[in-house]
Design a protein around this motif. Sequence first.
Motif, short mmCIF file in Angstrom:
data_model
loop_
_atom_site.label_atom_id
_atom_site.label_comp_id
_atom_site.label_asym_id
_atom_site.label_seq_id
_atom_site.Cartn_x
_atom_site.Cartn_y
_atom_site.Cartn_z
N LEU A 151 0.83 -1.20 0.00
CA LEU A 151 0.00 0.00 0.00
C LEU A 151 0.87 1.26 0.00
O LEU A 151 0.55 2.25 -0.66
CB LEU A 151 -0.93 0.00 1.21
N HIS A 152 1.97 1.20 0.74
CA HIS A 152 2.88 2.34 0.77
C HIS A 152 3.51 2.56 -0.61
O HIS A 152 3.54 3.69 -1.11
CB HIS A 152 3.99 2.11 1.79
N ALA A 153 4.02 1.49 -1.23
CA ALA A 153 4.70 1.62 -2.52
C ALA A 153 3.73 2.02 -3.62
O ALA A 153 4.11 2.72 -4.57
CB ALA A 153 5.39 0.31 -2.88
N HIS A 154 2.48 1.55 -3.50
CA HIS A 154 1.52 1.82 -4.57
C HIS A 154 1.03 3.27 -4.54
O HIS A 154 0.99 3.92 -5.58
CB HIS A 154 0.33 0.85 -4.44
N VAL A 155 0.69 3.77 -3.36
CA VAL A 155 0.13 5.12 -3.32
C VAL A 155 0.49 5.88 -2.05
O VAL A 155 0.57 7.11 -2.06
CB VAL A 155 -1.41 5.06 -3.48
N GLY A 156 0.76 5.18 -0.95
CA GLY A 156 0.97 5.85 0.33
C GLY A 156 2.15 6.81 0.33
O GLY A 156 2.09 7.87 0.97
N TRP A 157 3.22 6.48 -0.38
CA TRP A 157 4.41 7.30 -0.37
C TRP A 157 4.16 8.71 -0.91
O TRP A 157 4.87 9.66 -0.55
CB TRP A 157 5.53 6.64 -1.17
N VAL A 229 -1.63 1.87 -13.19
CA VAL A 229 -0.65 1.09 -13.95
C VAL A 229 0.76 1.55 -13.59
O VAL A 229 1.66 0.74 -13.33
CB VAL A 229 -0.91 1.20 -15.46
N THR A 230 0.97 2.87 -13.56
CA THR A 230 2.28 3.41 -13.18
C THR A 230 2.64 3.02 -11.76
O THR A 230 3.76 2.59 -11.48
CB THR A 230 2.28 4.94 -13.31
N PHE A 231 1.68 3.17 -10.83
CA PHE A 231 1.95 2.82 -9.44
C PHE A 231 2.28 1.33 -9.29
O PHE A 231 3.04 0.94 -8.39
CB PHE A 231 0.74 3.14 -8.57
N SER A 232 1.71 0.50 -10.16
CA SER A 232 1.95 -0.95 -10.07
C SER A 232 3.41 -1.30 -10.35
O SER A 232 3.90 -2.32 -9.87
CB SER A 232 1.05 -1.69 -11.06
N ILE A 233 4.10 -0.47 -11.14
CA ILE A 233 5.52 -0.73 -11.37
C ILE A 233 6.30 -0.57 -10.07
O ILE A 233 7.23 -1.33 -9.78
CB ILE A 233 6.07 0.23 -12.45
N ASN A 234 5.91 0.41 -9.25
CA ASN A 234 6.57 0.61 -7.95
C ASN A 234 6.24 -0.50 -6.96
O ASN A 234 7.09 -0.88 -6.15
CB ASN A 234 6.12 1.94 -7.33
N SER A 235 5.01 -1.00 -7.00
CA SER A 235 4.55 -1.94 -5.98
C SER A 235 4.64 -3.38 -6.46
O SER A 235 5.48 -4.16 -6.00
CB SER A 235 3.12 -1.60 -5.56
N ILE A 236 3.80 -3.76 -7.42
CA ILE A 236 3.73 -5.15 -7.88
C ILE A 236 5.07 -5.62 -8.43
O ILE A 236 5.52 -6.74 -8.15
CB ILE A 236 2.61 -5.31 -8.93
N CYS A 237 5.72 -4.78 -9.24
CA CYS A 237 6.96 -5.20 -9.90
C CYS A 237 8.17 -5.23 -8.98
O CYS A 237 9.29 -5.50 -9.44
CB CYS A 237 7.24 -4.31 -11.12
N HIS A 238 7.97 -4.97 -7.70
CA HIS A 238 9.02 -5.22 -6.71
C HIS A 238 8.62 -6.30 -5.72
O HIS A 238 9.34 -6.53 -4.74
CB HIS A 238 9.37 -3.92 -5.97
N LEU A 239 7.48 -6.95 -5.98
CA LEU A 239 6.99 -7.99 -5.07
C LEU A 239 6.88 -9.36 -5.73
O LEU A 239 7.26 -10.36 -5.13
CB LEU A 239 5.63 -7.58 -4.50
N ILE A 240 6.32 -9.42 -6.92
CA ILE A 240 6.10 -10.71 -7.58
C ILE A 240 6.64 -10.66 -9.00
O ILE A 240 6.86 -9.59 -9.56
CB ILE A 240 4.59 -11.07 -7.63
N GLY A 241 6.87 -11.85 -9.56
CA GLY A 241 7.36 -11.93 -10.94
C GLY A 241 8.71 -12.60 -11.02
O GLY A 241 9.28 -13.05 -10.03
N GLU A 242 9.23 -12.66 -12.24
CA GLU A 242 10.48 -13.35 -12.51
C GLU A 242 11.67 -12.41 -12.45
O GLU A 242 11.55 -11.21 -12.71
CB GLU A 242 10.42 -14.01 -13.89
N ARG A 243 12.83 -12.98 -12.11
CA ARG A 243 14.06 -12.19 -11.99
C ARG A 243 15.18 -12.86 -12.80
O ARG A 243 16.12 -13.43 -12.25
CB ARG A 243 14.48 -12.05 -10.53
N PRO A 244 15.11 -12.76 -14.14
CA PRO A 244 16.13 -13.42 -14.96
C PRO A 244 17.46 -12.69 -14.99
O PRO A 244 18.46 -13.24 -15.46
CB PRO A 244 15.49 -13.42 -16.36
N PHE A 245 17.52 -11.45 -14.49
CA PHE A 245 18.75 -10.67 -14.54
C PHE A 245 19.21 -10.30 -13.13
O PHE A 245 18.41 -10.21 -12.21
CB PHE A 245 18.55 -9.39 -15.36
N THR A 246 20.50 -10.05 -12.99
CA THR A 246 21.09 -9.73 -11.70
C THR A 246 20.83 -8.27 -11.33
O THR A 246 21.13 -7.37 -12.11
CB THR A 246 22.60 -9.96 -11.72
N THR A 247 20.27 -8.04 -10.16
CA THR A 247 20.12 -6.70 -9.62
C THR A 247 20.40 -6.75 -8.12
O THR A 247 20.41 -7.82 -7.52
CB THR A 247 18.69 -6.15 -9.83
#
Length: 325
Positions: A151-157, A229-247
């Motif tokens: 919630l913080h990453a999506h909109v609270g911040w 959609v933009t907020f989802s990059i901050n929230s969803i895309c740091h929580l779930i999904g694949e990580r094929p590259f090193t970060t």
Amino acid sequence: MSSESTESTFQRIDAGPPARPDIAPDLKTPLEQILLLLFLAVPLLAVALAVPVAWGHGLGWHDIVIGGVMYLISGFGITVGYHRLFTHGSFKASRPLRIGLALAGSLAVEMSVTDWVAAHRRHHKYSDAAADPHSPWRFGRSAVGVTRGFLHAHVGWLFNRHRTCPKRFCPDLLADRDVAAVAAAFPWCVAASVLIPPVAGGLWSMSWTGALTALFWGSLVRIALLHHVTFSINSICHLIGERPFTTRDQSRNVWWLAVPSLGESWHNLHHADPTSARHGVLPGQVDPSAALIRWFERLGWAHDVRWPTAERIAARRACAAEQAR
């Protein structure tokens, strides 16, 4: 790090009058907070009403065209303009294209170009660490902590009264008179974003009804959809999904967001190679923003494009495979 220690670290970062150079000395005013709430809540309410309005024949093809065009203009303004051009310098653009992309991004009603770039550069500098303005991991890894973090990453911040300092993170844009002028005109861009659809809808249909339905779909619903959609990059895309590259962070790829985000949800590669003009680099990864940059390049409006090379992609995948062992 435990949930408690993670939370306390973030709280220390945000507490008190900021002495750190990445935090602007001035706080957001109560009026700014109220306007922010209105521009988040009213379009979201329109989305909640979208189904019954459409069911009652309140959606026409004029509305679909106007809303779709405005979504693409403002969406590409964020992804190609605010993000890949102004934040990361993935390509260089002619002066008319730079101004046009800055204006188009402002129509998304997110932030002015300098505030948006400052916050995003800060995010990359401290990604998923204590000074990241919108990490979903700020409250730890428990179920409650992750929920609060999402919630913080999506909109609270956005409601944190401490703003990121543009002088610290984007002095190059502040020194660009064209970009600085567009940033100063942000309130006018917001007004234009809200008013262009009803004016277009009214003139197209020659009716007040056409203006009202275009305001609902082309302004309110379109702004809400693009926001989240933009907020989802901050929230969803740091929580779930694949990580094929090193970060060094938790950035991930979320395939089902690729089309609505115009290619931004291939987020893992972006954090592995931030200046790359293409984020979807693996087979089958659709990246409309990269395709638009390619067209700008062919037209001679963009140059020095930082396209990913096979060697860079292979190197980052090899590191990821090594880490997984």
